[in-house]
Design a protein around this motif. Structure first.
Motif, PDB file in Angstrom:
ATOM      1  N   PRO A   1     -11.884   6.539   5.464  1.00 58.06           N
ATOM      2  CA  PRO A   1     -10.630   7.308   5.547  1.00 58.06           C
ATOM      3  C   PRO A   1      -9.507   6.553   6.257  1.00 58.06           C
ATOM      4  O   PRO A   1      -8.354   6.961   6.185  1.00 58.06           O
ATOM      5  N   GLU A   2      -9.841   5.454   6.918  1.00 61.03           N
ATOM      6  CA  GLU A   2      -8.833   4.712   7.675  1.00 61.03           C
ATOM      7  C   GLU A   2      -7.880   3.924   6.782  1.00 61.03           C
ATOM      8  O   GLU A   2      -6.742   3.648   7.152  1.00 61.03           O
ATOM      9  N   HIS A   3      -8.367   3.496   5.606  1.00 61.19           N
ATOM     10  CA  HIS A   3      -7.577   2.575   4.795  1.00 61.19           C
ATOM     11  C   HIS A   3      -6.195   3.107   4.455  1.00 61.19           C
ATOM     12  O   HIS A   3      -5.217   2.367   4.460  1.00 61.19           O
ATOM     13  N   GLY A   4      -6.126   4.392   4.155  1.00 54.84           N
ATOM     14  CA  GLY A   4      -4.839   4.988   3.796  1.00 54.84           C
ATOM     15  C   GLY A   4      -3.800   4.765   4.876  1.00 54.84           C
ATOM     16  O   GLY A   4      -2.681   4.310   4.609  1.00 54.84           O
ATOM     17  N   THR A   5      -4.173   5.050   6.127  1.00 49.03           N
ATOM     18  CA  THR A   5      -3.251   4.894   7.253  1.00 49.03           C
ATOM     19  C   THR A   5      -2.866   3.431   7.462  1.00 49.03           C
ATOM     20  O   THR A   5      -1.694   3.105   7.693  1.00 49.03           O
ATOM     21  N   LEU A   6      -3.861   2.550   7.384  1.00 44.18           N
ATOM     22  CA  LEU A   6      -3.595   1.132   7.653  1.00 44.18           C
ATOM     23  C   LEU A   6      -2.645   0.551   6.613  1.00 44.18           C
ATOM     24  O   LEU A   6      -1.669  -0.123   6.957  1.00 44.18           O
ATOM     25  N   PHE A   7      -2.911   0.813   5.331  1.00 44.23           N
ATOM     26  CA  PHE A   7      -2.039   0.263   4.294  1.00 44.23           C
ATOM     27  C   PHE A   7      -0.660   0.923   4.313  1.00 44.23           C
ATOM     28  O   PHE A   7       0.354   0.269   4.080  1.00 44.23           O
ATOM     29  N   ALA A   8      -0.654   2.213   4.609  1.00 46.18           N
ATOM     30  CA  ALA A   8       0.638   2.903   4.678  1.00 46.18           C
ATOM     31  C   ALA A   8       1.540   2.261   5.728  1.00 46.18           C
ATOM     32  O   ALA A   8       2.760   2.192   5.564  1.00 46.18           O
ATOM     33  N   SER A   9       0.950   1.766   6.810  1.00 47.34           N
ATOM     34  CA  SER A   9       1.761   1.141   7.863  1.00 47.34           C
ATOM     35  C   SER A   9       2.464  -0.110   7.347  1.00 47.34           C
ATOM     36  O   SER A   9       3.444  -0.570   7.931  1.00 47.34           O
ATOM     37  N   ALA A  10       1.948  -0.676   6.248  1.00 48.53           N
ATOM     38  CA  ALA A  10       2.588  -1.847   5.644  1.00 48.53           C
ATOM     39  C   ALA A  10       3.426  -1.451   4.435  1.00 48.53           C
ATOM     40  O   ALA A  10       3.898  -2.315   3.692  1.00 48.53           O
ATOM     41  N   GLY A  11       3.578  -0.151   4.230  1.00 45.84           N
ATOM     42  CA  GLY A  11       4.358   0.304   3.084  1.00 45.84           C
ATOM     43  C   GLY A  11       3.591   0.254   1.776  1.00 45.84           C
ATOM     44  O   GLY A  11       4.191   0.267   0.703  1.00 45.84           O
ATOM     45  N   VAL A  12       2.272   0.201   1.852  1.00 42.57           N
ATOM     46  CA  VAL A  12       1.445   0.116   0.651  1.00 42.57           C
ATOM     47  C   VAL A  12       0.681   1.435   0.469  1.00 42.57           C
ATOM     48  O   VAL A  12       0.078   1.947   1.395  1.00 42.57           O
ATOM     49  N   ARG A  13       0.723   1.955  -0.760  1.00 42.63           N
ATOM     50  CA  ARG A  13       0.083   3.212  -1.077  1.00 42.63           C
ATOM     51  C   ARG A  13      -1.350   2.927  -1.519  1.00 42.63           C
ATOM     52  O   ARG A  13      -1.630   1.901  -2.123  1.00 42.63           O
ATOM     53  N   THR A  14      -2.282   3.825  -1.213  1.00 47.27           N
ATOM     54  CA  THR A  14      -3.660   3.662  -1.682  1.00 47.27           C
ATOM     55  C   THR A  14      -3.961   4.686  -2.768  1.00 47.27           C
ATOM     56  O   THR A  14      -3.508   5.825  -2.716  1.00 47.27           O
ATOM     57  N   VAL A  15      -4.731   4.231  -3.768  1.00 48.18           N
ATOM     58  CA  VAL A  15      -5.136   5.092  -4.883  1.00 48.18           C
ATOM     59  C   VAL A  15      -6.657   5.175  -4.886  1.00 48.18           C
ATOM     60  O   VAL A  15      -7.319   4.135  -4.976  1.00 48.18           O
ATOM     61  N   PRO A  16      -7.216   6.371  -4.772  1.00 46.21           N
ATOM     62  CA  PRO A  16      -8.678   6.481  -4.785  1.00 46.21           C
ATOM     63  C   PRO A  16      -9.235   6.207  -6.183  1.00 46.21           C
ATOM     64  O   PRO A  16      -8.719   6.735  -7.171  1.00 46.21           O
TER      65      PRO A  16
END
Lengths: 480, 480
Positions: free
Chosen positions: A220-235
């Motif tokens: 569940p951490e990946h979403g937050t980490l990538f969002a901090s770089a302006g990158v969206r995650t897609v499950p």
């Protein structure tokens, strides 16, 4: 007018000054060498707290010195110091006032950042190793050895990629244990896998790759980490062999985070076919597979499967850390990125923190080259295998009919309970009420909880073998 | 067919297999317990390096075992392992081939990241303390003490703000030594001032503050650090009292980075008036003063002037580190930010690295509370004052008529040489040819080099007192 034996405030005589005066008395009574500092602190605090407000006139230095029974020089020095700092203002020979500069602080607020539940009777949450296995004696010995031999310049600003000694040691370790293509020039030492993800996120965003696929279920951490770089995650969904290739190809993402050695949390080990298909995909879209080797060191049924990165280091970014093998508190990990994004990763690492602490790095390098790290891995492997066995045994005993999976590696397993234990929300509430902390698989993905069965992700590495059986028994009793 | 005593490649007999075969021989000759691992590595390397290309058929396990003189089980295991990893493919009972998955790495490239000149005879660049003053014995003793007493849970994932013990110790230290409003809840432990700037950059950008003023001349790093957060820096001129207020008000920025205790690099100590004016400005624009207290601990003529932050903690963000007092390689610093941006700072710290290493933090906390940190500061202060005096003396002797300034504090001074030493480019070239590394003030700002005079920023903290005189003499001789 002196204060001889009384607490009455002399000087200006105002209410404001009276309140401040009380704060100054302990300073006057202090030992000589602390007196000046205490007097300054007390006066500063009086201004800051609002006891002395802007415009309040202070007694003359002669007056205050007499009142406090201290030397005049001490008071002059105090006034000068606080004037230089902006708390006080002084006119030309015409006295000293409280300045307008000081402004009080907003009351602090406590932030709630602690993630782990406390007060649980038993706790099977995944993600933490057994911190009591940290090799304290060996680590202290290494610290002493390293600090004795370290050249002075090694204490200066580090290479943002990491010190050469550690990159060399890691290159050997990762090539030997994980089949990674790992020359020292390819390695960036970082603060664990979390920082590696953030670094990669920024490097991808710079190449206009603003979407990254993540495993579903997944961390569940990946979403937050990538969002901090302006990158969206897609499950992206899994099948029995790993990340499903159809949805991956259909998704139009060009980068994807995977855990091939022991998928988190499902426990699947990626099949050889799926590994090859993932690489085919990455080449066809000029993309990137991010390999999070978070627990790849712990394999119980056979030798660990080598890293995917070894097959195609220019299409796979590999990351791992000592968080599971030593301690998360060390914040030490590594990232091996393909050539085309490495410069961006290193530049980002530099602006984030200039590089990891060099002493910590030298310590880990020594620990690896001396063989102590391999010993530690063997020690953990033995301990965790024992706990895994204890957990599987306890589940078979207390939850007859339960199906366990993902047991070949890592620090957690998946257990699917027979239908009679469902529905899941009811089961979880009962577990919580009995003080047994567990997380359902559905917490890690987008799939809705099954109405019938209960599927749990059970972390066991941090639980003492004796407590495992007890905890599972409690859980079974709670479930009725 | 066996290899008995010959290097001829058996098996498939192809050129490809011949090249790989040579790599396998050392594995066969290795001690039994290393043999399997070496065989796997050699075969993996053969595929990866292109010696064995996709589609190449491997000898049967029986054949290869006989050829190498190893057990068949060992070869079977090797084939299985590399098949699981994707290097090899096997049909149903019909042999083993090299798979298509593996792809070679691009040759590594060495990145040039080392900033310091080597080979200089004498070096007066600012920014580095004397690394030989690092208290190795005391630090090792603290490490042992801390690791003995630390509870296991302290080795887990840290609070991103820093461990409570260190935040409490820092609160005491900063309040006492620097007059900072520093309750533990206000402090975020970070990887030095550089990370503090990056954290603040991101926090400001989130509030749509995309421009930050910086002192001109000033630290050349700020531009890069803020740019990494998407924030632009605008150089703002100084006058004799600090950052000039007119241009600041005219600039329309709402955040500004300052070094009030000892401006870097000019050495100016901000006047009391200017401190007050800066705060007035910050309040009037609902803005932020960022106070970089990079060498505020070292003041030679009087007690250090208290931090600006103490006057208005809700309009000043305060940052400092142990880089000058202990070592930059420790990567330990602190940031005290106003309430309104603190949540953003902590969230960003979390995604950057989850928090600083907890053991390092516990160590510094112990070092502070035991009094060892104050002793270290006193020791540095004595050493640096001696070196400053040596430098000022040497300049007076070898550069008569030179004007020094900024000598009251810090680890560097400014020297303006008489006009006869100019023009600056000629002087610098002569210095470089003589092997004396110096930087002109113009390197740190937007002002053009003066045609006439030479103004240098001379760092002295890292130069042994004896070398200071020698270096300055060399410089004078080079200048002619």
């Amino acid at each position: 007018m002196t204060s001889s034996g009384t607490n009455a405030a002399p000087g200006g005589g105002s209410t404001a000054w009276h309140a401040a005066w009380e704060l100054l008395l302990p300073a006057a009574a202090a030992p000589a060498r602390q007196r000046g500092r205490m007097l300054q602190s007390a006066l500063r605090e009086s201004v800051r707290s609002g006891r002395l407000t802007a415009g309040t006139r202070l007694p003359s230095s002669r007056e205050l010195a007499a009142d406090l029974g201290v030397s005049r020089g001490l008071v002059t020095e105090t006034y000068e110091q606080l004037t230089a700092e902006g708390y006080l203002r002084s006119g030309r020979g015409s006295g000293t006032w409280v300045g307008e500069a000081a402004r009080a602080a907003t009351a602090p607020r406590v932030h709630d950042l602690a993630p782990r539940p406390s007060g649980a009777v038993a706790e099977f949450l995944p993600g933490t190793p057994d911190l009591s296995l940290f090799p304290r004696t060996a680590w202290t010995a290494a610290h002493k050895r390293v600090l004795t031999g370290l050249p002075h310049r090694a204490l200066g600003y580090p290479d943002p990629r990491g010190i050469p000694e550690l990159r060399t040691a890691l290159a050997g370790l990762l090539a030997r244990r994980r089949g990674v293509v790992a020359d020292p020039e390819r390695i960036v030492v970082c603060s664990g896998v979390a920082q590696a993800m953030t670094l990669l996120g920024f490097a991808l965003a710079e190449r206009d790759l603003n979407v990254v696929g993540v495993e579903d279920p997944g961390s569940p951490e990946h979403g937050t980490l990538f969002a901090s770089a302006g990158v969206r995650t897609v499950p992206l969904p899994l099948d029995a062999e790993g990340l499903a290739t159809g949805p991956l190809r259909a998704s139009a993402v060009r980068a994807v985070v995977t855990t091939p050695a022991h998928q988190f949390p499902s426990g699947i080990g990626y099949s050889a076919d799926r590994r090859a298909q993932l690489l085919d995909w990455a080449r066809s879209v000029d993309g990137l597979v991010i390999e999070d080797d978070y627990d790849g060191d712990f394999r119980y049924d056979r030798a660990p499967v080598g890293a995917l990165q070894g097959l195609d280091p220019e299409h796979v970014a590999y990351t791992g850390s000592v968080s599971k093998s030593l301690a998360p508190g060390l914040r030490l990990g590594w990232l091996l990125a393909p050539e085309r994004i490495r410069t961006a990763v290193v530049a980002r690492k530099r602006t984030m923190d200039l590089g990891n602490p060099s002493l910590d790095q030298a310590l880990l390098a020594d620990f690896i080259t001396s063989g102590a790290y391999d010993r530690q891995l063997r020690r953990c492997q033995r301990a965790y295998r024992e706990r895994r066995d204890a957990l599987v045994t306890a589940l078979a005993r207390h939850f007859p009919g339960a199906r366990v999976s993902g047991i070949a590696a890592g620090l957690h397993i998946i257990v699917r309970l027979p239908e009679r234990y469902g529905p899941e929300p009811v089961f979880l509430e009962r577990a919580a009420r009995a003080g047994v902390a567990v997380r359902p698989l559905t917490d890690y993905g987008t799939a809705a909880a099954s109405r019938a069965g209960v599927t749990l992700v059970l972390g066991y590495a941090h639980v003492a073998p004796g407590d495992i059986g007890r905890g599972i028994r409690l859980l079974a009793e709670a479930a009725g």
